[in-house]
Design an enzyme around this catalytic site. Structure first.
Site, short mmCIF file in Angstrom:
data_model
loop_
_atom_site.label_atom_id
_atom_site.label_comp_id
_atom_site.label_asym_id
_atom_site.label_seq_id
_atom_site.Cartn_x
_atom_site.Cartn_y
_atom_site.Cartn_z
N ASP A 117 5.00 -1.17 14.32
CA ASP A 117 5.99 -0.76 13.32
C ASP A 117 7.38 -0.46 13.89
O ASP A 117 8.35 -0.40 13.14
CB ASP A 117 5.50 0.49 12.58
CG ASP A 117 4.36 0.19 11.63
OD1 ASP A 117 4.06 -0.99 11.41
OD2 ASP A 117 3.76 1.16 11.11
N SER A 154 13.81 -22.76 -4.50
CA SER A 154 12.65 -21.97 -4.08
C SER A 154 13.17 -20.71 -3.39
O SER A 154 14.38 -20.61 -3.13
CB SER A 154 11.77 -22.77 -3.12
OG SER A 154 12.49 -23.05 -1.94
N GLY A 159 -3.20 2.69 15.43
CA GLY A 159 -3.30 1.25 15.19
C GLY A 159 -3.08 0.48 16.48
O GLY A 159 -2.17 0.80 17.24
N GLY A 179 1.42 9.47 15.30
CA GLY A 179 0.23 10.32 15.11
C GLY A 179 -0.35 10.75 16.45
O GLY A 179 -0.77 11.90 16.62
N GLN A 232 -0.88 -9.49 11.97
CA GLN A 232 0.31 -8.99 12.68
C GLN A 232 -0.06 -8.01 13.80
O GLN A 232 0.75 -7.71 14.66
CB GLN A 232 1.25 -8.28 11.70
CG GLN A 232 1.87 -9.22 10.69
CD GLN A 232 2.38 -8.49 9.46
OE1 GLN A 232 3.54 -8.15 9.38
NE2 GLN A 232 1.50 -8.22 8.50
N HIS A 245 -3.33 -7.91 8.67
CA HIS A 245 -3.65 -7.47 10.03
C HIS A 245 -3.49 -8.54 11.09
O HIS A 245 -3.60 -8.21 12.28
CB HIS A 245 -5.06 -6.88 10.07
CG HIS A 245 -5.12 -5.52 9.44
ND1 HIS A 245 -5.11 -5.34 8.08
CD2 HIS A 245 -5.16 -4.29 9.98
CE1 HIS A 245 -5.16 -4.04 7.81
NE2 HIS A 245 -5.18 -3.38 8.95
O1 F6P Z 1 -0.21 0.41 13.18
C1 F6P Z 1 0.70 0.43 12.16
C2 F6P Z 1 0.10 -0.18 10.93
O2 F6P Z 1 -0.20 -1.53 11.15
C3 F6P Z 1 0.97 -0.02 9.69
O3 F6P Z 1 1.98 -0.98 9.63
C4 F6P Z 1 -0.07 -0.12 8.62
O4 F6P Z 1 0.35 0.53 7.45
C5 F6P Z 1 -1.23 0.59 9.21
O5 F6P Z 1 -1.11 0.46 10.60
C6 F6P Z 1 -2.57 0.07 8.75
O6 F6P Z 1 -3.56 0.73 9.45
P1 F6P Z 1 -5.12 0.48 9.39
O7 F6P Z 1 -5.36 -0.72 8.54
O8 F6P Z 1 -5.54 0.32 10.78
O9 F6P Z 1 -5.67 1.73 8.80
#
Ligand code: F6P
Length: 327
Positions: free
Chosen positions: A132, A220, A15, A108, A259, A257
């Site tokens: 993460d 809230s 990612g 990974g 983030q 995403h």
């Molecule tokens: O890179 C980490 C991360 O953003 C995780 O928080 C999320 O679960 C995963 O990648 C999502 O990955 P993708 O949408 O690229 O398959």
């Protein structure tokens, strides 16, 4: 002692994370400064298998320090986990006379390097790049600071509308197996509750918490939920809560995403620059199969096998802080 390393290659994998470009820039520029030939490998292990290997010079990394994403592109490679994929990758490393590889990614990516090195002897140095923060051997991964600030800003905005409408919001942030983003962004936004995989909160416990808030006249609220928590994500948690506790009008928001993108923060740019330079220095010192990190302001090297995520624990102090301050 003179280093035997004459050429290095750098790639980004897994990612993407804000700050990857700053790290690529640091690796390329430190390599050139040190007299090395520097290659860029496109799309991580995929590009290594497919021979998408390009020459890098100082200008190829101009004006990227501030940019999110990665100019080298990225991928999650299943092929690299096969014998055939690894063989092709090795042949391309030999073809270009690459002496060492600098891998920017997460667990990974490092697991891939460990597997590869069981058969082929090529030095790999890793840079922790993932939003993460789930790697052992560094206080922060590259991209984490930007991601938590993105999440915080999004939650702040949702807090405004939650407050105006007297609503309870269930907000999902990223973190497949780790609650670091949820914990930090939840604390920073004063969330009423934070649900994370590392320390599961049952639906009944969550309802008790919300009930106590209701009794104390909270009009809230915000519940921050890590993507990987075990009740099933924000929609599922909201549904389960509503079945038993229906005092608030509720809404769900998944930040997603966004983030992963955006300009890296100052902290991520400086961390990436530092680690990029340290990675090249590590290669030249003959290190291999280690991840470079920063702990308590100092550069440290951690074997890949130790750096991968299950060794890292979320601070119990932060968990307590979140509980105490949300009362
Ligand atoms: O890179 C980490 C991360 O953003 C995780 O928080 C999320 O679960 C995963 O990648 C999502 O990955 P993708 O949408 O690229 O398959």
């Amino acid at each position: 002692m003179k280093s035997s390393i004459k050429s290095i290659a750098v790639f980004t994998s897994g990612g993407d994370a804000p700050g990857m470009n700053a790290a690529v820039r640091a690796v390329v520029r430190t390599g050139i400064y040190s007299g090395l030939k520097v290659f860029g490998i496109m799309r991580g292990y995929e590009g290594l298998i497919d021979d998408e290997i390009i020459d890098m010079d100082s200008r190829s990394v101009s004006n990227i320090i501030h940019r999110g994403g990665t100019i080298l592109k990225t991928a999650r490679s299943k092929r690299f986990m096969t014998d055939e994929g690894m063989k092709l990758a090795y042949e391309n490393i030999k073809k270009h006379n690459i002496d060492a590889v600098i891998a920017l990614g997460g667990d990974g990516t490092f697991r891939g390097a460990v597997e590869f090195n069981k058969t082929y002897d090529v030095p790999f140095i890793g840079l922790p790049c993932t939003i993460d923060n789930d790697l052992y051997g560094t206080d922060n991964t590259i991209g984490y600071d930007t991601a938590i600030n993105t999440a915080m800003e999004a939650i702040d905005k949702i807090r405004d509308t939650a407050d105006s409408h007297n609503r309870l919001f269930f907000i999902e942030v990223m973190g497949r197996d780790a609650g670091f983003i949820a914990m930090r962004s939840g604390i920073a936004t004063g969330a009423e509750a934070i649900l994370i995989p590392e320390s599961p909160l049952s639906i009944d416990q969550l309802i008790n918490k919300l009930e106590r808030g209701w009794q104390r006249k909270k009009s809230s609220g915000i519940v921050v939920i890590a993507e990987g928590e075990e009740e099933g994500g924000a929609f599922e948690v909201a549904r389960k809560v509503k079945e038993k506790f229906n005092h608030y009008d509720t809404r769900v928001s998944v930040i997603g995403h966004m983030q992963r993108g955006g300009n890296p923060t100052c902290q991520d740019r400086v961390l990436a620059s530092r680690l990029g330079m340290a990675a090249v220095e590590a290669v030249m010192e003959g290190k291999s199969n280690v991840m470079v990190g920063v702990i308590h302001h100092s550069i440290v090297y951690t074997p890949f096998s130790k750096a991968t995520k299950h060794n890292l624990e979320l601070s119990p102090y932060l968990m307590k802080l979140a509980v105490v301050l949300s009362t």
